[in-house]
Scaffold this active site. Structure first.
Site, mmCIF file in Angstrom:
data_model
loop_
_atom_site.group_PDB
_atom_site.id
_atom_site.type_symbol
_atom_site.label_atom_id
_atom_site.label_comp_id
_atom_site.label_asym_id
_atom_site.label_seq_id
_atom_site.Cartn_x
_atom_site.Cartn_y
_atom_site.Cartn_z
ATOM 1 N N SER A 1 -21.415 -51.640 27.311
ATOM 2 C CA SER A 1 -20.312 -52.315 26.618
ATOM 3 C C SER A 1 -19.585 -53.242 27.588
ATOM 4 O O SER A 1 -20.172 -54.205 28.070
ATOM 5 C CB SER A 1 -19.382 -51.288 25.972
ATOM 6 O OG SER A 1 -18.468 -51.908 25.101
ATOM 7 N N LEU A 2 -18.308 -52.975 27.930
ATOM 8 C CA LEU A 2 -17.616 -53.859 28.864
ATOM 9 C C LEU A 2 -18.355 -53.939 30.195
ATOM 10 O O LEU A 2 -18.235 -54.934 30.924
ATOM 11 C CB LEU A 2 -16.175 -53.380 29.104
ATOM 12 C CG LEU A 2 -15.974 -52.231 30.105
ATOM 13 C CD1 LEU A 2 -15.729 -52.739 31.522
ATOM 14 C CD2 LEU A 2 -14.845 -51.336 29.681
ATOM 15 N N GLN B 1 -16.000 -48.136 28.856
ATOM 16 C CA GLN B 1 -14.705 -47.531 28.593
ATOM 17 C C GLN B 1 -14.837 -46.035 28.339
ATOM 18 O O GLN B 1 -15.796 -45.580 27.726
ATOM 19 C CB GLN B 1 -14.054 -48.204 27.391
ATOM 20 C CG GLN B 1 -12.554 -48.058 27.339
ATOM 21 C CD GLN B 1 -11.903 -49.063 26.410
ATOM 22 O OE1 GLN B 1 -12.467 -50.106 26.142
ATOM 23 N NE2 GLN B 1 -10.727 -48.756 25.925
ATOM 24 N N HIS C 1 -17.393 -51.756 18.341
ATOM 25 C CA HIS C 1 -18.813 -51.966 18.026
ATOM 26 C C HIS C 1 -19.128 -51.672 16.559
ATOM 27 O O HIS C 1 -20.147 -51.055 16.245
ATOM 28 C CB HIS C 1 -19.707 -51.152 18.968
ATOM 29 C CG HIS C 1 -19.564 -51.567 20.399
ATOM 30 N ND1 HIS C 1 -20.020 -52.782 20.857
ATOM 31 C CD2 HIS C 1 -18.976 -50.961 21.455
ATOM 32 C CE1 HIS C 1 -19.726 -52.892 22.149
ATOM 33 N NE2 HIS C 1 -19.094 -51.799 22.525
ATOM 34 N N GLN D 1 -22.138 -58.724 20.876
ATOM 35 C CA GLN D 1 -21.902 -57.370 21.381
ATOM 36 C C GLN D 1 -20.622 -56.750 20.809
ATOM 37 O O GLN D 1 -20.523 -55.533 20.663
ATOM 38 C CB GLN D 1 -21.829 -57.435 22.911
ATOM 39 C CG GLN D 1 -21.762 -56.103 23.620
ATOM 40 C CD GLN D 1 -20.849 -56.158 24.829
ATOM 41 O OE1 GLN D 1 -19.688 -56.482 24.711
ATOM 42 N NE2 GLN D 1 -21.421 -55.839 25.988
ATOM 43 N N ARG E 1 -10.703 -59.699 25.690
ATOM 44 C CA ARG E 1 -11.552 -58.816 24.887
ATOM 45 C C ARG E 1 -10.804 -57.553 24.493
ATOM 46 O O ARG E 1 -10.832 -57.112 23.343
ATOM 47 C CB ARG E 1 -12.809 -58.477 25.678
ATOM 48 C CG ARG E 1 -13.881 -57.653 24.952
ATOM 49 C CD ARG E 1 -15.062 -57.470 25.886
ATOM 50 N NE ARG E 1 -16.207 -56.783 25.266
ATOM 51 C CZ ARG E 1 -16.399 -55.477 25.288
ATOM 52 N NH1 ARG E 1 -15.509 -54.687 25.885
ATOM 53 N NH2 ARG E 1 -17.481 -54.948 24.733
#
Length: 311
Positions: A95-96, A10, A204, A253, A120
């Site tokens: 991440s994603l 992102q 996170h 995560q 998510r």
């Protein structure tokens, strides 16, 4: 020569992402159409035309970035004969982007990946009321110093190391007051810059615990297969192929640190000398070049990139 395929996270989204690819290649159009159908939303139109404020929403940005990345992979498969199982030693995503990597490697199907990322994004946005959380990038700080600053700034609140991107860039995440304290402490400790990030939630960090529980429930029902190539996981900075380990990592995560610097160093130590970033932007390409000495790193997101780097 070993190759790793990388998938952005992102912040890389931009109006027009994937549009030229869709106009040039039927394989790309098919990806965008399948994602649109899975979400019951014309996400591709939002990607191509905006408005930017709507594209930037976490619930839209996450599946949009994945869709562009997978469109690149499908185009390379059709136009250039890419076979990930043959041509890649590893895949990794920020991440994603880890979901994009898993989808590219065949561990998740495309429609399921889009639906999981929509859940998510919604879950991460809903976990903390707007304005109560924050994130900040420390430029000129390595992991150890950033961790010390986070501990000192917490004072009973949450202040976690969210991303270790390497090259002296570490991101902190948590309660807004704690992040504000961390920025002030960072300046006192000689960190070059401490920059509050324009994000809608403290990603996170431990504040994402409600989102982690929602993802645990969503992933429990997801079909996860063994990937065709090992996926280097954010939370372990090491390779994973077991479906149940993948499921656990994706839950962990949500609150855990993105250990990107360690992931890149692990790939370099494992003999990877070529990195191919698939999708929007060139952030991971730059990081790979900085962290893995002598490596060749390219980004592919447009028809011109496919022509120049697709072989």
């Amino acid at each position: 020569m070993k190759t790793a395929f990388l998938f952005p996270g992102q912040g890389s989204q931009a109006i027009g992402m994937g549009q030229a690819l869709a106009e040039a290649f039927p394989a790309a159009r098919a990806v965008f159409e399948e994602v649109d159908a899975a979400l019951g939303q014309k996400l591709s139109r939002l990607m191509f035309e905006g408005p930017e404020a709507e594209l930037t929403l976490t619930a839209n940005a996450q599946p949009a970035l994945m869709a562009h990345s997978l469109a690149v992979i499908r185009v390379l498969e059709v136009e250039k004969g890419l076979d990930l199982a043959r041509d890649a030693a590893f895949v990794a995503g920020h991440s994603l982007g880890e979901y994009s990597a898993l989808c590219a490697a065949g561990a998740l199907n495309l429609a399921e990946t889009a639906r999981l990322l929509r859940i998510r994004g919604d879950a991460m946005q809903a976990a903390v009321p707007v304005g109560e959380g924050a994130m900040a990038a420390l430029l000129g700080a390595e992991w150890e110093l950033a961790s010390e600053i986070a501990r000192e700034a917490a004072q009973g609140a949450v202040c976690d190391v969210a991303n270790d991107n390497g090259g002296g860039q570490v991101v902190l995440s948590g309660d807004k007051a704690a992040i504000d304290r961390a920025c002030a402490i960072a300046r006192e400790r000689g960190v070059k810059r401490a920059i509050p990030l324009p994000v809608s939630a403290p990603f996170h960090s431990r504040l994402m615990a409600p989102a982690a529980e929602r993802m645990r429930a969503a992933l429990a029902d997801a079909e996860i297969r063994a990937p065709q190539v090992p996926v280097v996981a954010n939370v372990t900075a090491g390779p994973v192929s077991d479906p149940e380990a993948i499921r656990k990592n994706l839950v962990d995560q949500v609150c855990g640190s993105v250990r990107w610097r360690e992931s890149m160093l692990w790939l370099g130590a494992s003999g990877v000398t070529r990195f191919i970033e698939c999708g929007t932007g060139k952030v991971l390409t730059g990081i790979a070049k900085r962290l893995v000495a002598g490596s060749d790193a390219v980004s592919i997101g447009t028809p011109e990139d496919v022509a120049a780097h697709g072989d």
